[in-house]
Design a protein around this motif. Structure first.
Motif, short mmCIF file in Angstrom:
data_model
loop_
_atom_site.label_atom_id
_atom_site.label_comp_id
_atom_site.label_asym_id
_atom_site.label_seq_id
_atom_site.Cartn_x
_atom_site.Cartn_y
_atom_site.Cartn_z
N ALA A 54 0.81 -1.22 0.00
CA ALA A 54 0.00 0.00 0.00
C ALA A 54 0.85 1.27 0.00
O ALA A 54 0.30 2.37 -0.04
CB ALA A 54 -0.94 0.00 1.21
N GLY A 55 2.19 1.10 0.08
CA GLY A 55 3.08 2.25 0.06
C GLY A 55 3.78 2.52 1.37
O GLY A 55 4.49 3.53 1.50
N GLY A 56 3.62 1.62 2.36
CA GLY A 56 4.24 1.82 3.67
C GLY A 56 5.69 1.39 3.70
O GLY A 56 6.10 0.47 2.98
N SER A 57 6.47 2.04 4.56
CA SER A 57 7.90 1.74 4.67
C SER A 57 8.36 1.41 6.07
O SER A 57 9.41 0.80 6.24
CB SER A 57 8.72 2.94 4.16
N SER A 58 7.60 1.81 7.10
CA SER A 58 8.05 1.57 8.47
C SER A 58 6.86 1.48 9.42
O SER A 58 5.82 2.09 9.18
CB SER A 58 9.01 2.67 8.93
N VAL A 59 7.05 0.70 10.47
CA VAL A 59 6.02 0.49 11.49
C VAL A 59 6.67 0.58 12.87
O VAL A 59 7.72 -0.03 13.11
CB VAL A 59 5.35 -0.89 11.34
N VAL A 60 6.05 1.32 13.76
CA VAL A 60 6.52 1.40 15.15
C VAL A 60 5.59 0.54 16.00
O VAL A 60 4.41 0.86 16.16
CB VAL A 60 6.54 2.86 15.66
N GLN A 61 6.13 -0.57 16.52
CA GLN A 61 5.33 -1.47 17.36
C GLN A 61 5.41 -1.00 18.81
O GLN A 61 6.48 -0.99 19.40
CB GLN A 61 5.83 -2.91 17.24
N TRP A 62 4.26 -0.68 19.38
CA TRP A 62 4.20 -0.17 20.75
C TRP A 62 4.01 -1.27 21.78
O TRP A 62 3.74 -0.98 22.94
CB TRP A 62 3.05 0.84 20.88
N THR A 63 4.14 -2.53 21.42
CA THR A 63 3.96 -3.61 22.39
C THR A 63 5.12 -3.61 23.38
O THR A 63 6.27 -3.80 22.99
CB THR A 63 3.90 -4.97 21.68
N PRO A 64 4.85 -3.45 24.69
CA PRO A 64 5.93 -3.34 25.67
C PRO A 64 6.30 -4.69 26.29
O PRO A 64 5.84 -5.75 25.85
CB PRO A 64 5.33 -2.40 26.72
N TRP A 65 7.10 -4.62 27.31
CA TRP A 65 7.57 -5.79 28.06
C TRP A 65 6.38 -6.64 28.53
O TRP A 65 5.35 -6.11 28.94
CB TRP A 65 8.37 -5.32 29.28
N GLY A 66 6.54 -7.96 28.45
CA GLY A 66 5.57 -8.87 29.04
C GLY A 66 4.26 -9.01 28.33
O GLY A 66 3.31 -9.59 28.87
N MET A 67 4.17 -8.53 27.08
CA MET A 67 2.90 -8.60 26.35
C MET A 67 3.08 -9.28 24.98
O MET A 67 2.39 -8.96 24.02
CB MET A 67 2.28 -7.21 26.19
N GLY A 68 4.01 -10.24 24.93
CA GLY A 68 4.15 -11.06 23.75
C GLY A 68 4.67 -10.35 22.53
O GLY A 68 4.26 -10.64 21.40
N ARG A 69 5.64 -9.44 22.69
CA ARG A 69 6.13 -8.66 21.53
C ARG A 69 6.99 -9.48 20.58
O ARG A 69 7.24 -9.07 19.46
CB ARG A 69 6.91 -7.43 22.02
N ARG A 70 7.50 -10.65 21.01
CA ARG A 70 8.25 -11.57 20.16
C ARG A 70 9.38 -10.86 19.42
O ARG A 70 9.50 -10.90 18.19
CB ARG A 70 7.32 -12.30 19.20
N ALA A 71 10.26 -10.24 20.20
CA ALA A 71 11.34 -9.44 19.63
C ALA A 71 12.23 -10.25 18.69
O ALA A 71 12.70 -9.73 17.67
CB ALA A 71 12.17 -8.83 20.76
N ALA A 72 12.47 -11.51 19.00
CA ALA A 72 13.36 -12.32 18.17
C ALA A 72 12.82 -12.53 16.76
O ALA A 72 13.59 -12.77 15.82
CB ALA A 72 13.62 -13.66 18.84
N ASP A 73 11.50 -12.46 16.59
CA ASP A 73 10.90 -12.66 15.28
C ASP A 73 10.91 -11.39 14.42
O ASP A 73 10.75 -11.46 13.20
CB ASP A 73 9.45 -13.12 15.42
N LEU A 74 11.07 -10.25 15.05
CA LEU A 74 10.91 -8.99 14.33
C LEU A 74 11.96 -8.74 13.24
O LEU A 74 11.61 -8.27 12.16
CB LEU A 74 10.86 -7.82 15.32
N PRO A 75 13.25 -9.03 13.48
CA PRO A 75 14.21 -8.82 12.39
C PRO A 75 13.91 -9.66 11.15
O PRO A 75 14.05 -9.19 10.02
CB PRO A 75 15.55 -9.24 13.02
N LEU A 76 13.49 -10.91 11.35
CA LEU A 76 13.16 -11.77 10.22
C LEU A 76 12.00 -11.19 9.42
O LEU A 76 12.01 -11.18 8.19
CB LEU A 76 12.81 -13.17 10.73
#
Length: 303
Positions: A54-76
């Motif tokens: 749709a033309g998007g380039s970046s997303v800021v995920q506001w999910t904080p500590w302890g709420m399943g943010r799955r940081a290890a999956d984000l780079p992939l």
């Protein structure tokens, strides 16, 4: 020292963010949302790809500590979709956690935030780029004050911006009084979220005059009765000279809200909200709100 935005793949220049969804979620879980968690990595990738298409380039995920943010999956996911992703540290309202989880953080909350901003989240190696905290309904309870004090300490140690969930869009000035007036956080390092949920133009203008960032997000099934007022509120702020303080996001918090699951999802921000705002603000300012403003809001000189 050069300002940069801290993404899950490393620091990038503000101008490289491109079109930005300034408040959203790829992963999120909470006792408050049983059975509706954002936990499917395949769906998260598909949503990012739909946003990119749709033309998007970046997303800021506001999910904080302890709420399943799955940081290890984000780079992939970021690499696969070709979309910059910013991850959060921080803490939401107490209702989203067990007492045991909160007890684990007593006396070390600021240290956790700083560690996740500078060293990385767990063993993922992903460094957070913002601190996300939350207020209450028209007030700041003991939990909110505890988390915001820790967020302010983390800001002073790192320079990180602080993104604030305003419950039902309320309490913006209480947040400013605590974070900025009492704790010394520069207003331009504070991002106030969900302002569209309480369309009080006076409070919105006061927050903008104070120097904070104003984030408008949606659509939301729970707050659809105020969603339609958002374009006019944004227009009023722009006409008052605060177009440089505005941010836009989608805030997808449950699986059914994803576009790949039949909801509006991240693409809605560009497919429907963007042209609607262009009618009120013009193309030039709308593009600046989606590109230049997020770069300025989330880029800091990291300490």
């Amino acid at each position: 020292m050069v300002s940069s935005v801290r993404t899950v793949l490393g620091d990038v220049r503000p101008e490289d963010l491109g079109v930005c969804d300034a408040h959203d979620h790829l992963f999120l879980s909470s006792p408050q949302l049983p059975g509706r968690e954002l936990g499917d990595a395949t769906a998260a990738r598909a949503e990012l790809e739909a946003f990119r298409a749709a033309g998007g380039s970046s997303v800021v995920q506001w999910t904080p500590w302890g709420m399943g943010r799955r940081a290890a999956d984000l780079p992939l996911l970021s690499r696969a979709a070709g979309v910059h992703v910013v991850c959060a540290t921080g803490l939401h309202q107490a209702a989203h956690y067990t007492t045991q989880l909160l007890d684990e953080l007593r006396g070390r909350l600021a240290d956790v935030f700083v560690s996740e901003l500078t060293e990385g989240i767990g063993t993922s190696g992903v460094r957070a780029g913002i601190v996300k905290v939350a207020g209450g309904f028209h007030a700041l309870d003991t939990h909110a004050r505890w988390t915001m004090i820790a967020a302010a300490e983390a800001h002073h140690a790192t320079g990180a911006p602080i993104a604030v969930h305003l419950e039902m869009g309320t309490g913006a000035l209480d947040v400013f009084d605590l974070l900025c007036s009492e704790l010394g956080v520069p207003p331009h390092r504070v991002i106030l979220g969900h302002l569209n949920r309480s369309p009080d133009l006076v409070v919105q203008r006061q927050a903008a005059e104070a120097g904070c960032w104003l984030a408008f997000d949606g659509p939301s099934r729970a707050h659809h009765t105020t969603d339609w007022r958002m374009p006019r509120a944004v227009q009023a702020l722009a006409e008052a000279g605060f177009g440089h303080r505005l941010l836009l996001g989608g805030d997808t918090v449950v699986a059914g809200a994803r576009s790949v699951d039949g909801g509006p999802g991240m693409p809605y921000l560009l497919r429907r909200v963007r042209p609607r705002l262009a009618l009120e603000l013009g193309e030039e300012l709308t593009n600046r709100v989606l590109t230049e403003n997020p770069g300025r809001a989330f880029a800091v000189e990291w300490r």
